[in-house]
Motif scaffolding. Sequence first.
Motif, PDB file in Angstrom:
ATOM      1  N   LYS A   2       0.844  -1.189   0.000  1.00 15.80           N
ATOM      2  CA  LYS A   2       0.000   0.000   0.000  1.00 15.80           C
ATOM      3  C   LYS A   2       0.886   1.249   0.000  1.00 15.80           C
ATOM      4  O   LYS A   2       2.087   1.167   0.246  1.00 15.80           O
ATOM      5  CB  LYS A   2      -0.953  -0.016   1.183  1.00 15.80           C
ATOM      6  N   VAL A   3       0.266   2.394  -0.260  1.00 14.41           N
ATOM      7  CA  VAL A   3       0.975   3.666  -0.250  1.00 14.41           C
ATOM      8  C   VAL A   3       1.639   3.844   1.114  1.00 14.41           C
ATOM      9  O   VAL A   3       1.076   3.476   2.141  1.00 14.41           O
ATOM     10  CB  VAL A   3       0.002   4.825  -0.561  1.00 14.41           C
ATOM     11  N   ARG A  34       4.678   5.842  -3.390  1.00 14.86           N
ATOM     12  CA  ARG A  34       3.882   7.074  -3.442  1.00 14.86           C
ATOM     13  C   ARG A  34       2.533   6.816  -4.121  1.00 14.86           C
ATOM     14  O   ARG A  34       1.525   7.383  -3.728  1.00 14.86           O
ATOM     15  CB  ARG A  34       4.631   8.153  -4.211  1.00 14.86           C
ATOM     16  N   HIS A  35       2.542   6.016  -5.177  1.00 17.71           N
ATOM     17  CA  HIS A  35       1.320   5.625  -5.896  1.00 17.71           C
ATOM     18  C   HIS A  35       1.451   4.163  -6.267  1.00 17.71           C
ATOM     19  O   HIS A  35       2.503   3.736  -6.738  1.00 17.71           O
ATOM     20  CB  HIS A  35       1.116   6.448  -7.178  1.00 17.71           C
ATOM     21  N   LEU A  36       0.392   3.412  -6.070  1.00 22.61           N
ATOM     22  CA  LEU A  36       0.372   2.006  -6.457  1.00 22.61           C
ATOM     23  C   LEU A  36       0.453   1.881  -7.974  1.00 22.61           C
ATOM     24  O   LEU A  36       0.194   2.852  -8.697  1.00 22.61           O
ATOM     25  CB  LEU A  36      -0.887   1.341  -5.919  1.00 22.61           C
ATOM     26  N   GLN A  38      -0.134   1.740 -11.719  1.00 25.51           N
ATOM     27  CA  GLN A  38      -1.226   2.243 -12.529  1.00 25.51           C
ATOM     28  C   GLN A  38      -0.715   2.554 -13.925  1.00 25.51           C
ATOM     29  O   GLN A  38       0.489   2.643 -14.148  1.00 25.51           O
ATOM     30  CB  GLN A  38      -1.838   3.484 -11.895  1.00 25.51           C
ATOM     31  N   ILE A  49       4.992   2.424 -11.207  1.00 27.59           N
ATOM     32  CA  ILE A  49       4.818   2.638  -9.769  1.00 27.59           C
ATOM     33  C   ILE A  49       5.623   3.878  -9.394  1.00 27.59           C
ATOM     34  O   ILE A  49       6.757   4.052  -9.840  1.00 27.59           O
ATOM     35  CB  ILE A  49       5.245   1.399  -8.948  1.00 27.59           C
ATOM     36  N   SER A  50       5.016   4.754  -8.614  1.00 26.22           N
ATOM     37  CA  SER A  50       5.680   5.978  -8.173  1.00 26.22           C
ATOM     38  C   SER A  50       6.354   5.710  -6.842  1.00 26.22           C
ATOM     39  O   SER A  50       5.721   5.258  -5.888  1.00 26.22           O
ATOM     40  CB  SER A  50       4.659   7.108  -8.025  1.00 26.22           C
ATOM     41  N   TRP A  60       8.687   7.770 -11.363  1.00 25.80           N
ATOM     42  CA  TRP A  60       7.984   6.567 -11.816  1.00 25.80           C
ATOM     43  C   TRP A  60       8.986   5.548 -12.342  1.00 25.80           C
ATOM     44  O   TRP A  60       9.936   5.896 -13.027  1.00 25.80           O
ATOM     45  CB  TRP A  60       7.003   6.918 -12.927  1.00 25.80           C
TER      46      TRP A  60
END
Length: 71
Positions: A2-3, A34-36, A38, A49-50, A60
Amino acid sequence: MKVKDKIFIVPGADSRLRTKNRIREHGDDGFEIRHLPQSVQCFNGALGISLESPDGWFGWIRWNEIEIVDR
């Protein structure tokens, strides 16, 4: 996953030089999510992924070019 989770990654077998460099330059102490994963426009819609490293780098990484490892 998770984030805000901390992960350690290594380049996958088919990783581009950019991915290998980011992991080598910024990944010794792991990355914070930071971000899942996407769809990312800068990767022509491929999954990314970030991540953020403790040294201040963030950006990214292509999802299909990394492997998450235990440390």
